[in-house]
Design a protein around this motif. Structure first.
Motif, short mmCIF file in Angstrom:
data_model
loop_
_atom_site.label_atom_id
_atom_site.label_comp_id
_atom_site.label_asym_id
_atom_site.label_seq_id
_atom_site.Cartn_x
_atom_site.Cartn_y
_atom_site.Cartn_z
N GLU A 88 3.82 1.26 -1.05
CA GLU A 88 4.78 1.50 -2.52
C GLU A 88 3.60 2.36 -3.48
OE1 GLU A 88 7.60 -1.78 -3.55
OE2 GLU A 88 5.51 -2.18 -3.72
N MET A 89 2.52 2.17 -3.38
CA MET A 89 1.38 2.73 -4.30
C MET A 89 1.28 4.28 -4.06
SD MET A 89 -1.70 0.11 -4.94
CE MET A 89 -1.78 -0.96 -3.76
N ASN A 90 2.11 4.68 -3.07
CA ASN A 90 1.95 6.11 -2.72
C ASN A 90 0.54 6.89 -2.79
OD1 ASN A 90 4.28 7.44 -1.84
ND2 ASN A 90 5.24 7.77 -3.96
N ARG A 91 -0.58 6.04 -2.59
CA ARG A 91 -1.71 6.87 -2.53
C ARG A 91 -2.19 7.26 -1.11
NH1 ARG A 91 -4.95 3.01 -6.15
NH2 ARG A 91 -3.56 3.09 -7.78
N VAL A 92 -1.41 6.91 -0.22
CA VAL A 92 -2.01 7.28 1.14
C VAL A 92 -1.43 8.21 1.67
CG1 VAL A 92 -2.35 4.71 2.06
CG2 VAL A 92 0.08 5.66 1.90
N SER A 93 -2.27 9.02 2.71
CA SER A 93 -1.83 10.39 3.34
C SER A 93 -0.97 10.19 4.31
CB SER A 93 -3.36 10.83 4.04
OG SER A 93 -3.45 9.97 5.05
N GLU A 94 -0.14 11.29 4.69
CA GLU A 94 1.07 11.35 5.41
C GLU A 94 0.44 10.54 6.73
OE1 GLU A 94 4.15 12.00 5.02
OE2 GLU A 94 3.53 11.97 2.87
N THR A 144 0.90 -1.02 0.05
CA THR A 144 0.07 0.04 -0.02
C THR A 144 0.91 1.40 0.03
OG1 THR A 144 -1.40 -1.27 1.50
CG2 THR A 144 -2.25 0.89 1.10
N LYS A 163 -1.72 8.51 7.55
CA LYS A 163 -1.86 7.09 7.35
C LYS A 163 -0.47 6.25 7.20
CE LYS A 163 -6.00 5.82 7.40
NZ LYS A 163 -6.62 4.87 8.67
N LYS A 164 0.27 7.00 6.50
CA LYS A 164 1.60 6.55 6.16
C LYS A 164 2.48 6.35 7.44
CE LYS A 164 3.90 8.23 2.14
NZ LYS A 164 4.71 9.34 1.59
#
Ligand code: ADP
Length: 525
Positions: free
Chosen positions: A325-331, A323, A333-334
């Motif tokens: 890796e896909m770089n689609r998460v908010s900071e 997930t 959540k990261k």
């Protein structure tokens, strides 16, 4: 597991049957053997009696010869009969010598015999000769054939018996002679030394008078009754030449029955011992195999438990990593995902470490570095790091310290790990009552730390086994409670390495208390 166990039991029964069969066979053979032994003994005793009889025959025969020689020599000394008294003097057991030419002349010689006595004897023997013509003719026939037979003619008087024999061709004056033998004298002085030589200290050989059963002679002195088992006829034998008397032989100390019985008892004891050793051997073998099978079973469960334990963090790590890796998460959540990845990686390394640790300990490769330690400090520290973890899981944890504790010596990491194991277990095996009590204290020469929970508890019968490697008590929800069955084994090994011990008190449904004991250091720093 049940089927192979049944098969093993069947094999064991078969293995056990063989020796049992052998023992039964041996028991049977034992009775047979005893019969043979008894026969051998009896034959041996028989042979001894036979040889004694043979000896008496030989002696009396040789006396006859001596008298015959003396009578032959008479011709030269012309009736002076010096020769006969000399021989009579030599053979004390021969009281008188009777000589006759069968038809008319007869004479009785004797050393201490007066004329009247001699005359009575002569008439008695003359009449014997007259009444036993047939037997005398037979003796003459034997003599002619070259064989001198000695023959007893009268058995009325059992203490003095006349033994007849034919004199050799060419004996002047007489044809037939008889030695009047005093039997008690003969048995005691002539046979006695021979009987003693044969008997030594192995046998008792005795001579009895048949009509009165009176003991005449015993190789063990006249007072010894002969130690003869009643009714054992094979050990009694009549004298061939002396029918009024019989010989008996028995073993000194023990009878044949005693000997045979002793042998039987010894053999039975040996067989019994053999059977016991065998039964024990089979029992030990069976127990070991059962244990090995349980271990094999536990190992296979261990593999599935560990794979399960490893799979969960692994799948979490890979899921969150993908997930990210896909770089689609908010900071926000990261950082949450990163912390989950870090936590799961730590859990994974914890599992791997434990397994490695275990294999090290198993191979005796684990090195402990002993240093002075304060148990209270160590417990404080661990609980501090565990505080959030415990709180997250809904546990309340109370600590009661004994502040007077002395120093102990030990490997800090190993002890921390053992303590954490107990806390982990208390959490794993608690259900609704999530209360943990940690206590330190002193008991004799030991300091202890105990972890008490109010969880599912452990039944008495499993309390010993939980320390075995891979063992997991079959109570509670063990399939959903993760575990490898190695934790307590590691704790126990650590305690052994520290010359300490671990004790458990537990009752199902109420909770468990595990206590670690550490010996107090002798010279506190
Ligand atoms: P596991 O990885 O299964 O926890 P352990 O060696 O630590 O292995 O424990 C062995 C077994 O002992 C456990 O499977 C469990 O059945 C029992 N056990 C250990 N600690 C507790 C406890 N605090 N309460 C109840 N049962 C326990």
């Amino acid at each position: 597991m049940r089927n192979p166990l049944k098969r093993i039991i069947a094999v064991f029964i078969l293995i056990a049957l063989l020796p049992v069969g052998f023992i039964l066979f041996e028991l049977n053979a034992l009775t047979e053997n005893e019969k043979i032994v008894r026969e051998i003994y009896e034959n041996q005793l028989d042979a001894i009696l036979y040889s004694i009889n043979q000896y008496s025959d030989d002696v009396i025969g040789s006396w006859g010869n001596r008298f015959n020689i003396a009578l032959m020599e008479e011709r030269k000394v012309a009736d002076s009969v010096k020769g006969i008294p000399a021989v009579l003097n030599q053979f004390v057991a021969v009281r008188n010598l009777y000589c006759t030419d069968i038809d008319k002349t007869s004479k009785v010689f004797g050393l201490n015999t007066n004329e009247a006595e001699a005359e009575t004897s002569r008439q008695w023997l003359d009449s014997l000769v007259m009444h036993n013509q047939e037997r005398i003719q037979q003796l003459i026939a034997y003599e002619a054939a070259g064989f001198r037979k000695m023959e007893l003619m009268d058995t009325v008087n059992t203490t003095r018996v006349p033994v007849f024999f034919v004199l050799s061709e060419g004996t002047p004056t007489y044809r037939l002679a008889a030695m009047i033998i005093d039997l008690p004298e003969f048995i005691e002085h002539t046979l006695g030394p021979k009987l003693q030589a044969i008997a030594q200290d192995k046998f008792i050989i005795s001579a009895f008078r048949r009509d009165t059963n009176e003991l005449i002679y015993s190789s063990h002195g006249s007072g010894t009754p002969g130690n003869l088992p009643e009714g054992d006829e094979s050990q009694k034998k009549s004298f061939w030449l002396l029918p009024g008397y019989y010989l008996s032989i028995s073993l000194t100390g023990a009878t044949i029955d005693d000997l045979v019985h002793d042998r039987m008892v010894t053999s039975l004891i040996i067989l019994g011992l053999l059977a016991t050793i065998l039964a024990l051997g089979i029992w030990f073998l069976y127990r070991n195999i059962r244990r090995e099978m349980a271990l094999a079973q536990a190992k296979s469960e261990f593999v599935s438990n560990v794979s399960h334990e490893i799979r969960t963090p692994l799948s979490l790590i890979s899921m969150y990593a993908e997930t990210l890796e896909m770089n689609r998460v908010s900071e926000e959540k990261k950082s949450e995902y990163q912390s989950v990845i870090a936590k799961e990686a730590a859990r994974l390394s914890g599992i791997v470490n434990r397994i490695l640790n275990f294999s090290q300990i198993q191979a005796n490769k684990k090195k402990y570095e002993a240093k002075p330690l304060n148990l209270n400090e160590l417990v404080d520290e661990v609980l501090k790091t565990y505080f959030f973890h415990l709180r997250d899981k809904g546990f309340s944890c109370e600590l009661i310290k004994d502040n007077e504790l002395k120093m102990i010596s030990g490997d800090r990491n190993a002890i921390v790990e053992a303590f954490i194991n107990l806390i982990d277990n208390a959490m794993k095996y608690s259900q609704d009552n999530k209360n943990i009590l940690v206590k330190t204290g002193r008991d004799g020469n030991f300091n202890y730390v105990e972890v008490k929970d109010e969880g599912i508890g452990i039944a008495k019968k499993y309390q010993h086994e939980i320390f075995e490697q891979f063992y997991r008590a079959p109570t509670g929800d063990i399939h959903n409670t993760k575990g490898s069955g190695l934790g307590l084994t590691l704790v126990k090994k650590t305690m052994e390495a520290h010359h300490g011990k671990i004790k458990v008190e537990s009752s199902p449904g109420k909770g468990s208390t595990f206590r670690l004991y550490f010996p107090i250091k002798k010279d506190p720093l």
